[in-house]
Write a protein that holds these residues in place. Sequence first.
Motif, short mmCIF file in Angstrom:
data_model
loop_
_atom_site.label_atom_id
_atom_site.label_comp_id
_atom_site.label_asym_id
_atom_site.label_seq_id
_atom_site.Cartn_x
_atom_site.Cartn_y
_atom_site.Cartn_z
N ALA A 93 55.51 64.91 57.46
CA ALA A 93 56.45 65.41 58.43
C ALA A 93 57.21 66.73 57.62
O ALA A 93 57.61 66.50 56.48
N ALA A 94 57.53 67.75 58.47
CA ALA A 94 58.41 68.74 57.84
C ALA A 94 59.44 69.45 58.94
O ALA A 94 59.21 69.25 60.11
N ASP A 95 60.31 69.75 58.21
CA ASP A 95 61.80 70.41 58.71
C ASP A 95 61.50 71.71 58.89
O ASP A 95 60.97 72.50 57.86
N LYS A 96 61.74 72.44 60.10
CA LYS A 96 61.37 73.87 60.17
C LYS A 96 62.65 74.72 59.58
O LYS A 96 62.76 76.02 59.44
N MET A 140 60.67 67.97 53.76
CA MET A 140 59.37 67.18 53.90
C MET A 140 59.40 65.74 53.75
O MET A 140 60.20 65.40 52.77
N GLY A 141 58.54 65.02 54.26
CA GLY A 141 58.59 63.46 53.99
C GLY A 141 57.30 62.90 54.56
O GLY A 141 56.44 63.55 55.16
N SER A 200 70.51 67.61 55.61
CA SER A 200 70.12 66.60 56.49
C SER A 200 68.62 66.94 57.12
O SER A 200 68.35 67.93 57.59
N CYS A 201 67.93 66.07 57.08
CA CYS A 201 66.43 66.54 57.52
C CYS A 201 66.21 66.07 59.06
O CYS A 201 66.61 65.15 59.68
N GLN A 202 65.57 66.85 59.81
CA GLN A 202 64.91 66.85 61.24
C GLN A 202 63.33 67.30 60.93
O GLN A 202 63.06 68.19 60.20
N TYR A 203 62.68 66.49 61.55
CA TYR A 203 61.17 66.97 61.33
C TYR A 203 60.57 67.48 62.72
O TYR A 203 60.63 66.77 63.89
N HIS A 204 60.11 68.64 62.67
CA HIS A 204 59.80 69.35 63.90
C HIS A 204 58.19 69.48 63.86
O HIS A 204 57.53 69.79 64.79
#
Length: 121
Positions: free
Chosen positions: A96-99, A34-35, A105-109
Amino acid sequence: QVQLVESGGGSVQSGGSLRLSCIASGYTASNRCMGWFRQAPGKDREEVAVIRSDESIRYGDSVLGRFSISRDNAKNTLYLQMNSLTPEDTAMYYCAADKRPFYFSCQYHYWGQGTQVTVSS
């Protein structure tokens, strides 16, 4: 359905502090990235701080030493403590949050609607 709702923004004088919160519903915060991001008018979106799935943390250079990210997994809530604020910190702040769980490594969905922070000199 995942919802991220930010709160805690407002207007503050230079040198002041604010604490942002982001409550995640329909989402499990633990073991996920999360970020906090921010975007000022006419500027690109900037990564402010990230807490990864292993609870490690990364800060943007412009906030290092002044901001602190944390989260309460039991409450599915992400926080951003902002100290020594300057007018350059004025922006809309987004959570923002990754599912995906357990990804380093982060991705934000998922993204919140944002909360405005305004710092006056």
